[in-house]
Design a protein around this motif. Structure first.
Motif, PDB file in Angstrom:
ATOM      1  N   GLY A  34     -13.660  -0.634  32.981  1.00 40.22           N
ATOM      2  CA  GLY A  34     -14.131  -1.798  33.755  1.00 40.22           C
ATOM      3  C   GLY A  34     -14.056  -1.571  35.252  1.00 40.22           C
ATOM      4  N   ASP A  35     -13.150  -0.721  35.700  1.00 35.72           N
ATOM      5  CA  ASP A  35     -13.089  -0.410  37.132  1.00 35.72           C
ATOM      6  C   ASP A  35     -14.227   0.535  37.491  1.00 35.72           C
ATOM      7  OD1 ASP A  35     -10.923  -2.024  37.422  1.00 35.72           O
ATOM      8  OD2 ASP A  35      -9.435  -0.423  37.516  1.00 35.72           O
ATOM      9  N   MET A  36     -14.525   0.619  38.759  1.00 31.12           N
ATOM     10  CA  MET A  36     -15.704   1.403  39.186  1.00 31.12           C
ATOM     11  C   MET A  36     -15.338   2.367  40.289  1.00 31.12           C
ATOM     12  SD  MET A  36     -18.695  -1.333  39.847  1.00 31.12           S
ATOM     13  CE  MET A  36     -20.220  -0.497  39.568  1.00 31.12           C
ATOM     14  N   SER A  37     -15.982   3.505  40.282  1.00 30.48           N
ATOM     15  CA  SER A  37     -15.816   4.395  41.432  1.00 30.48           C
ATOM     16  C   SER A  37     -16.739   3.880  42.541  1.00 30.48           C
ATOM     17  CB  SER A  37     -16.196   5.821  41.066  1.00 30.48           C
ATOM     18  OG  SER A  37     -17.602   5.900  40.936  1.00 30.48           O
ATOM     19  N   TRP A  38     -16.438   4.254  43.738  1.00 33.40           N
ATOM     20  CA  TRP A  38     -17.243   3.841  44.902  1.00 33.40           C
ATOM     21  C   TRP A  38     -18.680   4.331  44.747  1.00 33.40           C
ATOM     22  CZ3 TRP A  38     -17.350   0.292  48.304  1.00 33.40           C
ATOM     23  CH2 TRP A  38     -17.922   0.436  49.574  1.00 33.40           C
ATOM     24  N   ALA A  39     -18.809   5.552  44.243  1.00 38.95           N
ATOM     25  CA  ALA A  39     -20.161   6.115  44.084  1.00 38.95           C
ATOM     26  C   ALA A  39     -20.969   5.259  43.100  1.00 38.95           C
ATOM     27  CB  ALA A  39     -20.066   7.551  43.589  1.00 38.95           C
ATOM     28  N   ASP A  40     -20.352   4.847  41.996  1.00 36.00           N
ATOM     29  CA  ASP A  40     -21.075   4.006  41.023  1.00 36.00           C
ATOM     30  C   ASP A  40     -21.411   2.649  41.637  1.00 36.00           C
ATOM     31  OD1 ASP A  40     -21.015   5.983  39.204  1.00 36.00           O
ATOM     32  OD2 ASP A  40     -19.304   5.196  38.051  1.00 36.00           O
ATOM     33  N   PHE A  41     -20.475   2.140  42.416  1.00 36.59           N
ATOM     34  CA  PHE A  41     -20.725   0.839  43.051  1.00 36.59           C
ATOM     35  C   PHE A  41     -21.924   0.930  44.001  1.00 36.59           C
ATOM     36  CE2 PHE A  41     -20.013  -1.927  46.734  1.00 36.59           C
ATOM     37  CZ  PHE A  41     -20.073  -3.172  46.104  1.00 36.59           C
TER      38      PHE A  41
END
Ligand SMILES: Nc1ncnc2c1ncn2[C@@H]1O[C@H](COP(=O)(O)OP(=O)(O)OP(=O)(O)O)[C@@H](O)[C@H]1O
Length: 865
Positions: free
Chosen positions: A373-380
């Motif tokens: 559920g958490d996201m990497s900055w790149a995915d965001f």
């Protein structure tokens, strides 16, 4: 002709100092022969000459101190306040924002009206600035450009609260704030409740968009200048267009994922990426929840819960001093759920979006894998393509709230010096206070590079961004800690002009010989071989807690020709300051020269005055009662608890975790908002043009308590109302010693000044368990070298000196005797030092403020709260 005794002693001090050549001594002698021979009249002029022509940062500070003592020996503190160590130069003063503004409004009817109300025809009439300071005597009774500007400032400060309908349009025009729809008026008053007064009603504004599109920013002037930890010379400039593009892209991604109004925590250090993120959140209409990255997982959890955060932006690690400190790990711990779990891991209630600490690289290998559920900055960032119209729309069509004065952009937490931290919402209008204070008090101009080491978790982080961007300046951000020489090298290479600090940084620089080390490192070729050149610093700022005058005298002396330290006192709940200085006022260290624009300040009456029916002892810069006037005439000083007249643009109107009205207004005296109808017996001005509609009676609003103790002293300057102010700390830290009220800060200053081995002191008053008068306990941190002698010891006058293992009883007893002497000599012979303890360091909170309440609570006896 014979020199006066005073002049002769100055000359002797110069000769003995070894700091000047025969030629320089001869020049001083010529100067002295043209002066009056009296310290009060000549001191500033002599000091200006010595600091501009003789003293250098390379001279030992003791030499600076000896010369200042000789020049200001016999200075009449009661009549003129503390002696100034920096004096404005007319040519430089004429370039300040305020001087230019005064010139620009000179012929406007509202300004002429304000001048007339204050019995002034045209403060600027003395004529153009005199470029030759030596022919402009500071204390000359004849009008000078300086006295004209100071008089203009006094009228402007009064007009700023007397006549908001005239002042604010002029100020906002000058700041060039880009409203989507301009306000209908400055202020809609409520008849009884300061929390229901509305500033700038009818306007449409997204403050992040306004900051990113400031029309005053010179072309090519970067929005941010950044250097990573440990590489202070490796500057990265982020242009305004680039920052705006990044913020708009982030805003578009946020809109994909969150609703407008969503509270989103920022738990990461200040950097270009987090600055763009902060502005992107506000552009998207979300609310930043500021949490300093130094906070533990538990403290993060409390703040997330309080604000109802639905997301947290963080970093994998924080890179500091060559080491990687885990950050995402603390989020995982604080939010519940486990990292990297596939089956069985609890879904995080708050989604974390995780930036890499080194942006060009991926997430640090030492960071744990992300929770589901958490996201990497790149995915965001991949949620929208930066070239999409959605991204550019975020800037051209930012979220525009119906009511910018009530829409929350940021939840900040106060430092918790006096109790539980308060959760304070900032609206789209609060940053206008940051911008105005930066413009007026710290003279931030288009193109000015401003640095103020802080984080987005404390108010000075967002303050820095808004203060720089809304004024068309550049925010200078260093990725490392500010305590050492590398920070000074950053200041030098980024050419920082306005350098804000907190007292603990200055203390660390002084005792850690940071300037010498920075110069040596630079000379040794570290950081690309650039020499250390701090001549770029036009002024220092200081905030956070009361400063030590000697440390600040030292700081001023570190720049050739001396530069002023503008004290800036306010609070998170004000979005800025209520007391400060300007570049038009002479600067004495640790002293404030003026309330800020829009601030109407008074000192609440003590018990005796209150019994006699007075609410205030000082109001609008003048003693409010005959007895206060008599006290001021006797000692040149008044002191008391500060209260502020509300409304003032920037003041909070809500707290998330307390009853706002109870905290700030309950039980406070009422006043009327119009001058002449308030508490001031000295105000005889007619009502201003339009503070309230003609049909409604002037509202009676409660004064706002702030909780600070302030002393008011006379000051060097023209006219009968030249006052300066000195912070005495929080009211909760005052004590009653033998029936006399005294603040911790006054006692601490006396001890540090009077006992040379003491680097820092904290004074607390403790009510003994058996009852009776409060007892004074002193906690001392000794200077390096003196440390071993007494570390860990304590001495108490009640049961005779006692010392912890390793400490010499005799040394601690001797310290107690010297502290007693200092307190007796400098404050009051009746104040008795009951106990002295030598400690390695004082307890400080996360924002580095001394926590005296913890010291009190740790002592036997009934803690004073
Ligand atoms: N230049 C300054 N000189 C003296 N004191 C200052 C200065 N700047 C700030 N302060 C102190 O800091 C206070 C504002 O800090 P902040 O908003 O973090 O709240 P706090 O009082 O430290 O915490 P809390 O309200 O939670 O007890 C001021 O009221 C004042 O006591």
């Amino acid at each position: 002709m014979q020199l006066s005794t005073y002049h002769q002693s100055v000359l002797n001090a110069l000769l003995e100092s070894g700091a000047c050549s025969a030629q320089q001594v001869a020049e001083v002698e010529v100067l002295l022969r043209g002066l009056t021979g009296e310290c009060a009249a000549d001191g500033p002029e002599i000091w200006r000459h010595i600091t501009s022509r003789i003293l250098l940062p390379s001279h030992d500070f003791a030499v600076h101190q000896r010369l200042a003592a000789a020049v200001y020996d016999n200075w009449p503190v009661a009549a003129l306040g503390r002696p100034p160590l920096w004096l404005p130069h007319p040519a430089e003063a004429s370039e300040t924002n305020v001087a230019r503004f005064l010139e620009s409004i000179r012929h406007e009817p509202w300004w002429r009206g304000a001048c007339a109300r204050h019995g002034v025809t045209d403060p600027l009439c003395p004529g153009p600035p005199n470029p030759n300071p030596s022919t402009t005597p500071t204390l000359s009774p004849a009008p000078t450009p300086m006295s004209g500007w100071l008089c203009g400032w006094r009228v402007l400060q009064a007009a700023s609260w007397e006549d908001p309908e005239a002042f604010w349009p002029a100020a906002l025009r000058t700041l060039g704030v880009a409203f989507s729809r301009p306000p209908a008026r400055a202020l809609q008053l409520h008849p009884a409740d300061p929390d229901r007064c509305t500033w700038l009603p009818g306007c449409r504004l997204n403050i992040a968009a306004a900051a990113l599109t400031c029309p005053r920013a010179p072309p090519g002037c970067p929005a941010l200048l950044w250097a990573p930890d440990g590489r202070p010379g490796q500057l990265v400039a982020v242009g305004r267009g680039e920052l705006a593009g990044r913020a708009a892209h982030i805003a578009a991604c946020i809109r994909r994922r969150f609703e407008p109004g969503s509270p989103l925590a920022l738990y990461l250090p200040l950097s270009p990426a987090s600055a763009a993120l902060y502005l992107g959140c506000v552009l998207a209409g979300c609310c930043v929840v500021s949490v300093a990255d130094s906070f533990s997982a538990g403290e993060l959890r409390t703040r997330l819960a309080l604000a109802g955060a639905v997301g947290v932006f963080t970093q994998d690690v924080v890179l500091r001093g060559g080491r990687a400190h885990p950050l995402y790990e603390k989020v995982v711990e604080g939010c519940g759920g486990s990292a990297g779990g596939s089956g069985g891991a609890a879904a995080p209630s708050v989604v974390a979006i995780v930036m890499p600490a080194a942006e060009e690289e991926g997430l640090s290998p030492s960071a744990p894998p992300l929770r589901p559920g958490d996201m990497s900055w790149a995915d965001f960032l991949a949620l929208t393509d930066p070239r999409d119209t959605a991204a550019s729309d975020s800037l051209q069509h930012p979220f525009l709230p119906e009511d910018p004065s009530a829409t929350v952009t940021n939840i900040l937490f106060s430092s918790g010096t006096t109790g539980e931290p308060k959760a304070i919402p900032w609206s789209h209008l609060t940053p206008l206070r940051c911008a105005l204070d930066a413009w007026a008090q710290l003279d931030v101009r288009p193109g000015t590079v401003v640095g103020w080491p802080s984080s987005l978790g404390w108010m000075m982080g967002p303050w820095l961004l808004y203060a720089a961007l809304l004024n068309g300046g550049t925010a200078a951000i260093y990725g490392g800690a500010p305590l050492g020489p590398d920070f000074l090298r950053f200041v030098s290479s980024a050419r920082v002009q306005v350098l804000g600090l907190v007292p603990s940084i200055v203390r660390a620089w002084r005792h850690g010989r940071a300037f010498e080390r920075a110069a040596a490192e630079a000379a040794g070729g570290a950081g690309g071989g650039a020499v250390l050149d701090l001549s770029c610093v036009r002024l220092f700022g200081s905030t956070g807690e009361a400063s030590a005058a000697e440390d600040y005298a030292w700081l001023m002396s570190r720049i050739r020709g001396y530069r002023p330290v503008i004290e800036y006192c306010g609070g998170t709940e004000i979005g800025g300051g209520f007391l400060s200085g300007t570049l038009l006022h002479p600067c004495a260290p640790s002293t404030f020269s003026t309330p800020t624009l829009g601030a109407r300040l008074l000192l609440l009456a003590g018990e005796a005055e209150a019994e006699a029916g007075s609410t205030a002892i000082l109001w609008d810069g003048a003693p409010a009662t005959p007895s206060a006037a008599a006290a001021a005439a006797r000692s040149g000083m008044l002191s008391g608890e500060v209260a502020l007249a509300a409304p003032m643009l920037g003041m909070s109107q809500r707290l998330l975790n307390r009853d706002h009205y109870k905290v700030y207004y309950a039980g406070m005296p009422l006043y009327r908002t119009l001058p002449g109808a308030g508490l001031s017996p000295s105000s005889s001005s007619p009502p201003p043009s339009s503070s309230c509609s003609p049909t409604c009676p002037p509202p009676a609003l409660p004064l706002r308590r702030h909780g600070d103790e302030v002393a008011v002293l006379r000051a060097l300057g023209p006219g009968p109302r030249a006052w300066s102010y000195c912070a005495l700390g929080r009211c909760d830290d005052t004590m009653n010693l033998g029936g006399i009220k005294v603040s911790s800060v006054e006692l601490e200053r006396a001890v540090v000044a009077g006992v040379p081995v003491v680097a820092e002191a904290a004074a607390v008053g403790v009510a003994p368990p058996q009852g009776g008068p409060e007892q004074l306990h002193l906690f001392l941190v000794l200077k390096q070298g003196a440390q071993q002698q007494g570390a860990g010891g304590s001495s108490s006058s009640g049961s005779g000196p006692s010392a912890a293992p390793g400490a010499s009883e005799a040394e601690v007893a001797e310290l107690q005797r010297r502290c007693q002497q200092a307190v007796r000599d400098q404050l009051n012979p009746l104040f008795k030092v009951s106990r002295v303890a030598v400690v390695a360091s004082l307890p400080r909170n996360a924002s580095n403020k001394v926590m005296r309440r913890l010291l009190r609570e740790g002592l036997p006896g009934r803690a004073r709260m």
